[in-house]
Enzyme design. Structure first.
Site, mmCIF file in Angstrom:
data_model
loop_
_atom_site.group_PDB
_atom_site.id
_atom_site.type_symbol
_atom_site.label_atom_id
_atom_site.label_comp_id
_atom_site.label_asym_id
_atom_site.label_seq_id
_atom_site.Cartn_x
_atom_site.Cartn_y
_atom_site.Cartn_z
ATOM 1 N N LYS A 140 24.031 -113.868 21.713
ATOM 2 C CA LYS A 140 25.033 -114.807 22.216
ATOM 3 C C LYS A 140 24.547 -116.265 22.104
ATOM 4 O O LYS A 140 23.349 -116.519 21.896
ATOM 5 C CB LYS A 140 25.365 -114.442 23.667
ATOM 6 N N TYR A 164 36.795 -109.079 23.274
ATOM 7 C CA TYR A 164 36.727 -108.888 24.730
ATOM 8 C C TYR A 164 38.082 -108.518 25.336
ATOM 9 O O TYR A 164 38.308 -108.766 26.525
ATOM 10 C CB TYR A 164 36.172 -110.154 25.386
ATOM 11 N N ASN A 184 24.056 -114.140 29.747
ATOM 12 C CA ASN A 184 23.249 -112.910 29.682
ATOM 13 C C ASN A 184 22.787 -112.528 28.272
ATOM 14 O O ASN A 184 22.458 -111.371 28.002
ATOM 15 C CB ASN A 184 23.955 -111.761 30.401
ATOM 16 N N HIS A 195 25.180 -109.143 23.642
ATOM 17 C CA HIS A 195 26.237 -108.135 23.794
ATOM 18 C C HIS A 195 25.766 -106.849 23.134
ATOM 19 O O HIS A 195 25.121 -106.886 22.087
ATOM 20 C CB HIS A 195 27.534 -108.592 23.103
ATOM 21 N N GLU A 232 34.147 -102.468 17.359
ATOM 22 C CA GLU A 232 33.567 -103.816 17.326
ATOM 23 C C GLU A 232 32.909 -104.106 15.967
ATOM 24 O O GLU A 232 32.975 -105.232 15.473
ATOM 25 C CB GLU A 232 32.560 -103.958 18.468
HETATM 26 P P1 IDP Z 1 28.363 -105.872 29.239
HETATM 27 O O1 IDP Z 1 28.181 -107.072 28.350
HETATM 28 O O2 IDP Z 1 27.083 -105.511 29.942
HETATM 29 O O3 IDP Z 1 28.988 -104.692 28.546
HETATM 30 P P2 IDP Z 1 30.935 -106.293 30.530
HETATM 31 O O4 IDP Z 1 31.293 -105.826 31.900
HETATM 32 O O5 IDP Z 1 31.556 -105.590 29.379
HETATM 33 O O6 IDP Z 1 29.349 -106.320 30.420
HETATM 34 O O7 IDP Z 1 31.316 -107.849 30.467
HETATM 35 C C1 IDP Z 1 31.346 -108.515 29.226
HETATM 36 C C2 IDP Z 1 30.684 -109.853 29.387
HETATM 37 O O8 IDP Z 1 31.475 -110.654 30.260
HETATM 38 C C3 IDP Z 1 29.304 -109.848 30.047
HETATM 39 O O9 IDP Z 1 28.258 -109.542 29.146
HETATM 40 C C4 IDP Z 1 29.207 -111.275 30.555
HETATM 41 O O10 IDP Z 1 28.912 -112.168 29.470
HETATM 42 C C5 IDP Z 1 30.641 -111.531 30.997
HETATM 43 N N1 IDP Z 1 30.846 -111.243 32.408
HETATM 44 C C6 IDP Z 1 31.013 -110.050 32.998
HETATM 45 N N2 IDP Z 1 31.185 -110.163 34.312
HETATM 46 C C7 IDP Z 1 31.127 -111.484 34.578
HETATM 47 C C8 IDP Z 1 31.245 -112.267 35.772
HETATM 48 O O11 IDP Z 1 31.435 -111.748 36.878
HETATM 49 N N3 IDP Z 1 31.137 -113.616 35.627
HETATM 50 C C9 IDP Z 1 30.931 -114.219 34.440
HETATM 51 N N4 IDP Z 1 30.833 -113.532 33.290
HETATM 52 C C10 IDP Z 1 30.913 -112.177 33.356
HETATM 53 MG MG MG Z 2 30.873 -104.515 27.755
#
Ligand code: IDP
Ligand code: MG
Length: 153
Positions: free
Chosen positions: A11, A51, A114, A117, A128
């Site tokens: 990312k 997304y 974070n 992905h 994807e």
């Molecule tokens: P993942 O990346 O671990 O699969 P997902 O729940 O699919 O997590 O969420 C996709 C992305 O959305 C996360 O990696 C993060 O970048 C963002 N995200 C998820 N939850 C939050 C939040 O509560 N606040 C801000 N960004 C979030």
């Molecule tokens: Mg995810």
């Protein structure tokens, strides 16, 4: 064990922090085979489609802004149970709760930054991968080391 394809995105925050090599190396070190790789700027339309499951959530607009804010590296890894292996190496969604030794646990602090992905299922991996790569951009190859990584190779 089934061979799976899984999409990894380095990312924008990881790119800006110079962590792309480190992140890809950790996944390569596990023995997963890289079959697709590109540096790219994600446009809003692709971000929204990638997304789509999160549309309507409070963080969706910020997430689209984040993933389009700087170039990323898209990578496809292939291997037995690749999806779960990559998810385990990536760590929990919120880096503040991710285990030490995972990418998010070692390099991040916040859910909105974070670093990486990873597809959450083999089906997501196929969907994807098709969003980010044409079939011609994926390379089928075998390595001399494969039999030292997998008993069945
Ligand atoms: P993942 O990346 O671990 O699969 P997902 O729940 O699919 O997590 O969420 C996709 C992305 O959305 C996360 O990696 C993060 O970048 C963002 N995200 C998820 N939850 C939050 C939040 O509560 N606040 C801000 N960004 C979030
Ligand atoms: Mg995810």
């Amino acid at each position: 064990m089934a061979t799976e394809r899984t999409l990894v995105l380095v990312k924008p925050d990881a790119m800006q922090r110079g962590l792309a090599g480190t992140i890809l190396q950790r996944l390569e070190n596990r023995g997963l085979r890289l079959i697709g790789l590109k540096l790219m700027q994600v446009e809003t339309d692709l971000a929204r489609r990638h997304y789509a499951e999160h549309e309507g959530k409070p963080f969706f607009a910020g997430l689209v802004e984040y993933i389009t804010s700087s170039p990323i590296i898209a990578a496809v890894f292939e291997g037995d149970s690749a999806t779960g292996a990559v998810r385990n190496s990536v760590g929990s969604t919120n880096p503040s709760q991710a285990a030490a030794g995972t990418i998010r646990g070692d390099f991040g602090l916040e859910v909105g930054r974070n670093l990486v992905h990873a597809s959450d299922s083999p089906e997501s991996g196929e969907r994807e991968t098709a969003l980010f790569f044409t079939p011609e951009e994926l390379v089928a190859w075998s390595r001399d080391t494969d039999r030292w990584i997998s008993e069945d190779a």
